[in-house]
Design a protein around this motif. Structure first.
Motif, PDB file in Angstrom:
ATOM      1  N   GLN A  49       0.830  -1.203   0.000  1.00  0.00           N
ATOM      2  CA  GLN A  49       0.000   0.000   0.000  1.00  0.00           C
ATOM      3  C   GLN A  49       0.874   1.266   0.000  1.00  0.00           C
ATOM      4  OE1 GLN A  49      -2.972  -0.031   3.046  1.00  0.00           O
ATOM      5  NE2 GLN A  49      -3.735   1.982   2.558  1.00  0.00           N
ATOM      6  N   ASP A  50       1.876   1.293   0.888  1.00  0.00           N
ATOM      7  CA  ASP A  50       2.781   2.450   0.963  1.00  0.00           C
ATOM      8  C   ASP A  50       3.458   2.695  -0.379  1.00  0.00           C
ATOM      9  OD1 ASP A  50       2.060   2.692   3.534  1.00  0.00           O
ATOM     10  OD2 ASP A  50       3.880   1.793   4.383  1.00  0.00           O
ATOM     11  N   LEU A  51       3.873   1.592  -1.010  1.00  0.00           N
ATOM     12  CA  LEU A  51       4.592   1.684  -2.274  1.00  0.00           C
ATOM     13  C   LEU A  51       3.722   2.292  -3.371  1.00  0.00           C
ATOM     14  CD1 LEU A  51       7.481   0.881  -2.944  1.00  0.00           C
ATOM     15  CD2 LEU A  51       6.640  -1.308  -3.766  1.00  0.00           C
ATOM     16  N   PHE A  52       2.473   1.850  -3.448  1.00  0.00           N
ATOM     17  CA  PHE A  52       1.548   2.408  -4.451  1.00  0.00           C
ATOM     18  C   PHE A  52       1.334   3.902  -4.219  1.00  0.00           C
ATOM     19  CE2 PHE A  52       0.070  -1.910  -5.668  1.00  0.00           C
ATOM     20  CZ  PHE A  52       0.067  -1.726  -7.036  1.00  0.00           C
ATOM     21  N   ARG A  53       1.095   4.272  -2.963  1.00  0.00           N
ATOM     22  CA  ARG A  53       0.835   5.672  -2.646  1.00  0.00           C
ATOM     23  C   ARG A  53       2.035   6.537  -3.066  1.00  0.00           C
ATOM     24  NH1 ARG A  53      -3.924   5.908  -0.281  1.00  0.00           N
ATOM     25  NH2 ARG A  53      -4.544   4.366   1.256  1.00  0.00           N
ATOM     26  N   LYS A  54       3.232   5.992  -2.757  1.00  0.00           N
ATOM     27  CA  LYS A  54       4.445   6.730  -3.085  1.00  0.00           C
ATOM     28  C   LYS A  54       4.564   6.922  -4.584  1.00  0.00           C
ATOM     29  CE  LYS A  54       8.954   5.397  -2.453  1.00  0.00           C
ATOM     30  NZ  LYS A  54       9.919   4.546  -1.716  1.00  0.00           N
ATOM     31  N   LYS A  55       4.364   5.783  -5.334  1.00  0.00           N
ATOM     32  CA  LYS A  55       4.569   5.832  -6.769  1.00  0.00           C
ATOM     33  C   LYS A  55       3.502   6.640  -7.509  1.00  0.00           C
ATOM     34  CE  LYS A  55       7.032   1.440  -7.190  1.00  0.00           C
ATOM     35  NZ  LYS A  55       8.346   1.686  -7.824  1.00  0.00           N
ATOM     36  N   LEU A  56       2.308   6.691  -6.959  1.00  0.00           N
ATOM     37  CA  LEU A  56       1.226   7.352  -7.665  1.00  0.00           C
ATOM     38  C   LEU A  56       1.010   8.822  -7.236  1.00  0.00           C
ATOM     39  CD1 LEU A  56      -1.419   4.477  -7.821  1.00  0.00           C
ATOM     40  CD2 LEU A  56       0.055   5.284  -9.672  1.00  0.00           C
ATOM     41  N   SER A  57       1.743   9.224  -6.207  1.00  0.00           N
ATOM     42  CA  SER A  57       1.533  10.600  -5.728  1.00  0.00           C
ATOM     43  C   SER A  57       2.269  11.608  -6.610  1.00  0.00           C
ATOM     44  CB  SER A  57       2.006  10.731  -4.288  1.00  0.00           C
ATOM     45  OG  SER A  57       3.410  10.515  -4.242  1.00  0.00           O
TER      46      SER A  57
END
Ligand code: ZN
Ligand code: MN
Length: 444
Positions: free
Chosen positions: A436-444
């Motif tokens: 979840q953290d990784l997606f948020r980071k990559k998509l922000s």
């Protein structure tokens, strides 16, 4: 004419089980005949030559009694062999050595999962016949006779006409097969012919007022569990159609033909008196003592139902799972080994049971130790490493532009879809929070 509206099937079974003894029933020839060069295991006795004297196989008799005991039968203290006379090319003597009025075992029962009891009329010992082989020789249709099977020990199990549906028959046969395999007396393989089945069936109508129908149809040539059901269904249809016209079906023997899914009339059914049974003069009667019976009981392997009950009680397994694990002796041995070492690896036996039942891993290709190692690894192998997860996350992002657009438009809940995709690709091993953290980071 009053047309009956309801029919109740009345079904009884006759099952022949070939024993896997080393030698034949009445001679020293090898009893192994499956895929063996024809007529290589023969002697004057099993070729039925005049004057040859039969000598009973003690082990076969004991194994027959083992089957009887497992089916809750009484064992006869006195028993004898009889000649069953009939003519057929695969029966060179003109009679089969069988048992008539004093079978080795009688009055047994098998309890179905519904609690219903199926009565076992008798379990007796006899010999198999030779095998007719139909083939072309020099362009002509010929019937050849292979005597390798002649005289192989055969146990016949006869049930009471207690079955009322194809499902009851199916459950009974599967339990019978399981019991026989655990007793280690036969492979009980219908496809290979080491378990053969005859279905006796008639339909009870309202007009019969509880009395059994006046006719009985015997269906032979059923060689798989699937065909048992089909043959019964076909006969139900055929017999009910005849009864609906006010007639009574003929008393006869029919053969099931799998290619057309039909039963075909073979001959009118013979009665016991047609066989002119009489005591076999070449074999003395058999007498057994309580001590003999005690010994047979003692030497009999444990029955699958007992093991199943223990699995349920000791490991808290659901009935279905415990039944699955006690399908064959091999699987029981395997499961027991795995359970025994599970405690040390702190793996729940229930996890082992489910893994085997759900076929997550193929247990036949893994040692119990290896299976437990896999389960252990599954528990500890959570992937949190960003380096490992990052390429997977990137791939999912490029493959799902529409979902990415939704996310960027403020649809926060689509993150659940992304996590699901990662779990699918990592077989559930990824750490959900890290993903979840990784997606948020990559998509922000
Ligand atoms: Zn022989
Ligand atoms: Mn028979």
């Amino acid at each position: 004419m009053s047309v009956p509206t309801r029919f109740t099937p009345i079904i009884g079974l006759e099952i022949h089980v070939e024993l896997k003894t080393n030698s034949k029933m009445f001679c020293a020839c090898s009893a192994h005949h499956f895929q063996v060069k024809p007529n290589t295991h023969t002697c004057p006795v099993c070729l039925g030559l005049p004057g040859a004297l039969p000598v009973p196989n003690k082990k076969a008799v004991e194994w027959c009694q083992r089957i009887g005991l497992a089916l809750s039968c009484q064992l006869a203290e006195e028993s004898k062999f009889d000649r069953k006379n009939y003519f057929y090319p695969d029966l060179a003597k003109g009679y089969q050595i069988s048992q008539y009025d004093q079978p080795l075992c009688f009055k047994g029962k098998v309890t179905l999962s519904t609690g219903k009891e199926i009565g076992i009329t008798r379990v007796h010992m006899e010999e198999d016949t030779a095998k007719n082989v139909h083939r072309k020789v020099k362009g002509k249709d010929m019937t050849l006779v292979d005597f390798n099977r002649s005289g192989v020990p055969l146990v016949e199990i006869v049930t009471e006409p207690d079955f009322r549906s194809a499902d009851e028959v199916d459950e009974f046969l599967k339990e019978l097969r399981r019991v026989i395999r655990f007793l280690e007396v036969s492979d009980a393989d219908m496809e290979k012919g080491s378990m053969r089945l005859e279905v006796n069936m008639s339909l009870l109508t309202d007009k019969d007022k509880g009395k059994f129908p006046s006719y009985k149809v015997e269906v032979k040539n059923i060689n798989s569990f699937r065909f048992v059901k089909k043959a019964i269904e076909y006969e139900y249809k055929r017999q009910s159609e005849i009864l609906n016209t006010g007639k009574t079906p003929r008393q006869e023997t029919r053969g099931y033909q799998e290619d057309v899914d039909k039963t075909i009339s073979q001959r009118s059914k013979e009665e016991a008196h047609d066989y002119r049974y009489f005591p076999e003069p070449d074999i003395p009667p058999m007498c057994f003592t309580e001590e003999d019976f005690r010994q047979i009981k003692e030497e009999s392997p444990k029955l699958p139902q007992e093991i199943q009950d223990r699995f349920e009680k000791e490991y808290g397994l659901p009935k279905e799972t415990a039944a699955f694990l006690t399908e064959t002796p091999d699987l029981v041995t395997y499961t027991r080994k795995a359970f025994a070492i599970s405690a040390k690896a702190s793996i729940d036996p229930k996890d082992i049971a489910n893994t085997i039942k759900n076929k997550k891993y193929d247990w036949t290709k893994l040692e119990p130790e290896e299976l437990i190692e896999k389960l252990k690894a599954e528990k500890t192998d959570v992937i949190t490493d960003e380096k490992q997860l990052s390429p997977i996350v990137d791939e999912i992002i490029t493959q799902n532009p529409k979902v990415v657009k939704d996310y960027k438009a403020g649809k926060q809940q689509v993150i659940g879809f992304f996590i699901g995709q990662v779990m699918l690709r990592t077989k559930g091993k990824a750490d959900a929070k890290a993903v979840q953290d990784l997606f948020r980071k990559k998509l922000s």
